[in-house]
Design a protein around this motif. Sequence first.
Motif, PDB file in Angstrom:
ATOM      1  N   ARG A   1     -30.292  57.649 -21.190  1.00  0.00           N
ATOM      2  CA  ARG A   1     -29.336  56.751 -21.844  1.00  0.00           C
ATOM      3  C   ARG A   1     -29.274  55.431 -21.085  1.00  0.00           C
ATOM      4  N   VAL A   2     -28.921  54.388 -21.814  1.00  0.00           N
ATOM      5  CA  VAL A   2     -28.738  53.059 -21.244  1.00  0.00           C
ATOM      6  C   VAL A   2     -27.345  52.603 -21.628  1.00  0.00           C
ATOM      7  N   ARG A   3     -26.547  52.214 -20.634  1.00  0.00           N
ATOM      8  CA  ARG A   3     -25.186  51.745 -20.920  1.00  0.00           C
ATOM      9  C   ARG A   3     -25.250  50.411 -21.643  1.00  0.00           C
ATOM     10  N   LEU A   4     -24.472  50.324 -22.695  1.00  0.00           N
ATOM     11  CA  LEU A   4     -24.385  49.101 -23.476  1.00  0.00           C
ATOM     12  C   LEU A   4     -23.252  48.260 -22.904  1.00  0.00           C
TER      13      LEU A   4
ATOM     14  N   GLU B   1     -24.114  55.374 -29.227  1.00  0.00           N
ATOM     15  CA  GLU B   1     -22.966  56.267 -29.308  1.00  0.00           C
ATOM     16  C   GLU B   1     -22.144  56.165 -28.029  1.00  0.00           C
ATOM     17  N   ASN B   2     -20.850  56.022 -28.174  1.00  0.00           N
ATOM     18  CA  ASN B   2     -19.923  56.022 -27.032  1.00  0.00           C
ATOM     19  C   ASN B   2     -20.310  55.028 -25.939  1.00  0.00           C
ATOM     20  N   GLY B   3     -20.776  53.853 -26.329  1.00  0.00           N
ATOM     21  CA  GLY B   3     -21.102  52.815 -25.360  1.00  0.00           C
ATOM     22  C   GLY B   3     -22.453  52.978 -24.686  1.00  0.00           C
ATOM     23  N   PHE B   4     -23.315  53.845 -25.232  1.00  0.00           N
ATOM     24  CA  PHE B   4     -24.648  54.051 -24.673  1.00  0.00           C
ATOM     25  C   PHE B   4     -25.695  53.944 -25.771  1.00  0.00           C
ATOM     26  N   ILE B   5     -26.877  53.484 -25.374  1.00  0.00           N
ATOM     27  CA  ILE B   5     -28.052  53.561 -26.226  1.00  0.00           C
ATOM     28  C   ILE B   5     -28.748  54.839 -25.788  1.00  0.00           C
ATOM     29  N   ASP B   6     -28.915  55.750 -26.708  1.00  0.00           N
ATOM     30  CA  ASP B   6     -29.315  57.111 -26.374  1.00  0.00           C
ATOM     31  C   ASP B   6     -30.757  57.406 -26.784  1.00  0.00           C
TER      32      ASP B   6
END
Length: 186
Positions: free
Chosen positions: A156-159, A146-151
Amino acid sequence: MKNIHAKPLVDRISTIDWQEEELSFTHGASRAQLMREYLRRAAVWIHELEKGTSSPPFGTGYSNNWPFIDFAHAVDHSVTPDPELASRLDNFLAEYASAPLTGKICHYALNWYSLSDEAISRFPDLPDPFEPLIAIFERGGGFWIENGFIDFVAHRVRLTDWGQHLDRQPLASLSTEYLDSLDEDQ
């Protein structure tokens, strides 16, 4: 020999308690680190498989395939899992873990573990790309993007572009003890 690793994978996925929500909180830090390790491994595989090709099989940085890729078909386009194992996996996922992303990843992993040893042996120095993802599932089920992150709820991890993961340091270990220690430090 083909498919010797596929049955243990399906057995392993079938023992995951996908409804154990508490684990997703308890193991949030380790799950985020496992995702970073998957992204690193995926980047290493993409880099290796795109060497010397005039038309890269995965496209550029923000490929529609990134970050979850069917590496097995890039290694051997003819790979086919045993139909009984694929059906068993489908039936289990339909009942316990029906999220489309979870199914996609589990099927890509099944393809991977269905590769012949000969196909894998062409890349002796590259790590198993799917082991971190299976460990993520075992430590708390699925996740979402969601919104450029793996949640992972509390983590969270930024994609980002795959190239940004290429030079990351490998995770020191995928052992349960090490992963538990990451969670204790949080």
